[in-house]
Design a protein around this motif. Structure first.
Motif, PDB file in Angstrom:
ATOM      1  N   GLU A   8       0.851  -1.189   0.000  1.00  8.37           N
ATOM      2  CA  GLU A   8       0.000   0.000   0.000  1.00  8.37           C
ATOM      3  C   GLU A   8       0.889   1.242   0.000  1.00  8.37           C
ATOM      4  O   GLU A   8       1.892   1.283   0.705  1.00  8.37           O
ATOM      5  N   ILE A   9       0.492   2.243  -0.771  1.00  4.30           N
ATOM      6  CA  ILE A   9       1.145   3.549  -0.737  1.00  4.30           C
ATOM      7  C   ILE A   9       0.329   4.413   0.211  1.00  4.30           C
ATOM      8  O   ILE A   9      -0.860   4.620   0.007  1.00  4.30           O
ATOM      9  N   ARG A  10       0.979   4.906   1.248  1.00  2.00           N
ATOM     10  CA  ARG A  10       0.307   5.732   2.250  1.00  2.00           C
ATOM     11  C   ARG A  10       0.977   7.099   2.310  1.00  2.00           C
ATOM     12  O   ARG A  10       2.154   7.242   2.008  1.00  2.00           O
ATOM     13  N   LEU A  12       0.836   9.856   0.606  1.00  2.00           N
ATOM     14  CA  LEU A  12       1.398  10.410  -0.625  1.00  2.00           C
ATOM     15  C   LEU A  12       1.281  11.924  -0.597  1.00  2.00           C
ATOM     16  O   LEU A  12       0.225  12.479  -0.304  1.00  2.00           O
ATOM     17  N   TRP A  27       6.309   9.600  -0.144  1.00  2.00           N
ATOM     18  CA  TRP A  27       5.316   8.568   0.127  1.00  2.00           C
ATOM     19  C   TRP A  27       5.871   7.545   1.091  1.00  2.00           C
ATOM     20  O   TRP A  27       7.071   7.477   1.331  1.00  2.00           O
ATOM     21  N   HIS A  28       4.968   6.765   1.643  1.00  2.00           N
ATOM     22  CA  HIS A  28       5.316   5.711   2.584  1.00  2.00           C
ATOM     23  C   HIS A  28       4.720   4.412   2.048  1.00  2.00           C
ATOM     24  O   HIS A  28       3.532   4.360   1.736  1.00  2.00           O
ATOM     25  N   THR A  29       5.541   3.390   1.920  1.00  2.00           N
ATOM     26  CA  THR A  29       5.077   2.080   1.459  1.00  2.00           C
ATOM     27  C   THR A  29       4.944   1.148   2.660  1.00  2.00           C
ATOM     28  O   THR A  29       5.849   1.067   3.487  1.00  2.00           O
TER      29      THR A  29
END
Length: 60
Positions: A8-10, A12, A27-29
């Motif tokens: 999931e990309i969180r 962004l 972004w945070h994966t």
């Protein structure tokens, strides 16, 4: 075979720069690992776009 399920990309964030052909992204994966545990990683990327708005280069 992948060692994680559906990343999931969180969080962004896309920031415009003075140059209209470049954007800065953050972004945070996050992903659950198949054999237990989680994968979490923060990233920053500089996207350079062509005249049609397509990605020409990514530095990150």
């Amino acid at each position: 075979m992948s060692s994680y399920a559906a990343p999931e990309i969180r969080a962004l964030r896309i920031d415009a720069l003075r140059d209209p052909g470049r954007v800065l992204t953050r972004w945070h994966t996050h992903a659950e690992l198949i054999h237990g545990g989680t994968y979490d990683n923060g990233r920053i990327g500089l996207f350079e776009l062509d005249q049609d708005g397509r990605i020409r280069q990514l530095t990150g």
